[in-house]
Scaffold this motif. Structure first.
Motif, short mmCIF file in Angstrom:
data_model
loop_
_atom_site.label_atom_id
_atom_site.label_comp_id
_atom_site.label_asym_id
_atom_site.label_seq_id
_atom_site.Cartn_x
_atom_site.Cartn_y
_atom_site.Cartn_z
N MET A 164 38.49 39.04 60.67
CA MET A 164 38.38 38.23 59.47
C MET A 164 39.71 38.26 58.74
O MET A 164 40.34 39.29 58.61
N SER A 165 40.10 37.13 58.27
CA SER A 165 41.35 37.04 57.52
C SER A 165 41.04 36.69 56.07
O SER A 165 40.48 35.64 55.79
N LEU A 166 41.39 37.59 55.17
CA LEU A 166 41.18 37.36 53.76
C LEU A 166 42.52 37.14 53.08
O LEU A 166 43.46 37.90 53.29
N ASP A 167 42.61 36.09 52.27
CA ASP A 167 43.83 35.83 51.50
C ASP A 167 43.63 36.40 50.10
O ASP A 167 43.31 35.67 49.16
N LEU A 168 43.81 37.70 49.99
CA LEU A 168 43.57 38.38 48.72
C LEU A 168 44.63 38.08 47.68
O LEU A 168 44.38 38.19 46.49
N ASP A 169 45.83 37.70 48.12
CA ASP A 169 46.91 37.41 47.19
C ASP A 169 46.64 36.14 46.37
O ASP A 169 47.22 35.96 45.31
N SER A 170 45.77 35.28 46.87
CA SER A 170 45.48 34.04 46.15
C SER A 170 44.38 34.22 45.10
O SER A 170 44.13 33.31 44.31
N LEU A 171 43.74 35.39 45.07
CA LEU A 171 42.65 35.62 44.12
C LEU A 171 43.19 35.99 42.74
O LEU A 171 44.17 36.73 42.63
N ASN A 172 42.52 35.50 41.71
CA ASN A 172 42.88 35.94 40.36
C ASN A 172 42.26 37.33 40.15
O ASN A 172 41.50 37.83 40.98
N ASP A 173 42.59 37.97 39.05
CA ASP A 173 42.14 39.34 38.81
C ASP A 173 40.62 39.48 38.80
O ASP A 173 40.08 40.43 39.36
N LYS A 174 39.92 38.53 38.20
CA LYS A 174 38.46 38.61 38.14
C LYS A 174 37.86 38.45 39.53
O LYS A 174 36.94 39.19 39.90
N PHE B 218 36.04 43.34 45.12
CA PHE B 218 36.15 44.79 45.22
C PHE B 218 34.79 45.44 44.94
O PHE B 218 34.36 46.33 45.68
N GLN B 219 34.12 44.99 43.89
CA GLN B 219 32.80 45.54 43.56
C GLN B 219 31.78 45.24 44.67
O GLN B 219 30.94 46.07 45.00
N LYS B 220 31.87 44.04 45.23
CA LYS B 220 30.98 43.66 46.33
C LYS B 220 31.24 44.57 47.54
O LYS B 220 30.30 45.08 48.16
N ALA B 221 32.50 44.78 47.85
CA ALA B 221 32.87 45.65 48.98
C ALA B 221 32.37 47.07 48.73
O ALA B 221 31.80 47.70 49.63
N TYR B 222 32.57 47.57 47.52
CA TYR B 222 32.13 48.92 47.18
C TYR B 222 30.61 49.05 47.34
O TYR B 222 30.12 50.02 47.93
N LYS B 223 29.89 48.07 46.86
CA LYS B 223 28.42 48.10 46.96
C LYS B 223 27.99 48.06 48.43
O LYS B 223 27.11 48.83 48.84
N PHE C 245 30.52 55.72 59.15
CA PHE C 245 31.97 55.67 59.22
C PHE C 245 32.53 57.00 59.72
O PHE C 245 31.95 58.06 59.46
N LYS C 246 33.67 56.94 60.39
CA LYS C 246 34.37 58.15 60.78
C LYS C 246 34.88 58.84 59.51
O LYS C 246 35.10 58.18 58.49
N GLN C 247 35.10 60.14 59.60
CA GLN C 247 35.55 60.90 58.44
C GLN C 247 36.88 60.40 57.87
O GLN C 247 37.04 60.32 56.65
N ASP C 248 37.82 60.02 58.74
CA ASP C 248 39.11 59.55 58.23
C ASP C 248 38.96 58.22 57.50
O ASP C 248 39.66 57.95 56.52
N THR C 249 38.02 57.40 57.95
CA THR C 249 37.76 56.13 57.27
C THR C 249 37.13 56.38 55.90
O THR C 249 37.50 55.74 54.92
N LEU C 250 36.22 57.34 55.83
CA LEU C 250 35.61 57.69 54.55
C LEU C 250 36.66 58.20 53.57
O LEU C 250 36.62 57.88 52.37
N LEU C 251 37.62 58.97 54.07
CA LEU C 251 38.70 59.45 53.19
C LEU C 251 39.55 58.29 52.68
O LEU C 251 39.98 58.30 51.52
N LEU C 252 39.77 57.30 53.52
CA LEU C 252 40.51 56.12 53.07
C LEU C 252 39.74 55.38 51.99
O LEU C 252 40.30 55.00 50.95
N ILE D 249 39.19 46.50 50.08
CA ILE D 249 38.50 45.29 50.56
C ILE D 249 38.82 45.04 52.02
O ILE D 249 37.93 44.75 52.83
N LEU D 250 40.10 45.13 52.38
CA LEU D 250 40.49 44.89 53.78
C LEU D 250 39.87 45.92 54.72
O LEU D 250 39.41 45.56 55.81
N LEU D 251 39.82 47.17 54.30
CA LEU D 251 39.19 48.20 55.12
C LEU D 251 37.70 47.91 55.28
O LEU D 251 37.16 47.99 56.39
N ALA D 252 37.04 47.56 54.19
CA ALA D 252 35.62 47.24 54.26
C ALA D 252 35.37 46.05 55.17
O ALA D 252 34.39 46.03 55.94
N SER D 253 36.26 45.08 55.13
CA SER D 253 36.07 43.87 55.94
C SER D 253 36.23 44.16 57.43
O SER D 253 35.77 43.36 58.26
#
Length: 100
Positions: free
Chosen positions: A1-11, A17-22, A31-38, A90-94
């Motif tokens: 998946m390719s996300l263009d995060l640079d084009s997003l406004n702050d909101k 980010f909140q969606k990815a966290y949820k 997830f592997k332990q190293d991924t969880l640490l990231l 976000i990129l890691l979650a994706s």
């Protein structure tokens, strides 16, 4: 998946980010332990919850060892500003979850 995060406004970035966290918090994916640490370090950096990293002793118990790994992960992302840390999260979650 390719996300263009640079084009997003702050909101929009914050919303994604909140969606990815949820999604990461609620997934049954193991997830592997190293991924969880990231995820941990990016989240802490993005939300500025890691104001001070203090190591007060050498790890002996399992909990102390975990804390040392967490501190090391935070140390490795300290150069990121909040916005960059959100993008990394976000990129890691994706890589594992269908965000869009």
């Amino acid at each position: 998946m390719s996300l263009d995060l640079d084009s997003l406004n702050d909101k929009s970035l914050e919303d994604l980010f909140q969606k990815a966290y949820k999604m990461v918090s609620e997934t049954t994916y193991v997830f592997k332990q190293d991924t969880l640490l990231l995820f941990y370090s990016y989240y802490k950096q993005a939300t500025l919850e890691n104001h001070t990293i203090r190591i007060t002793n050498v790890p002996v118990s399992g909990d102390e060892l975990v804390n040392a790994f967490k501190a090391n992960a935070l140390f490795q992302v300290r150069h990121l500003n909040r916005k960059e840390a959100k993008k990394h999260y976000i990129l890691l979650a994706s890589e594992f979850l269908d965000l869009v």
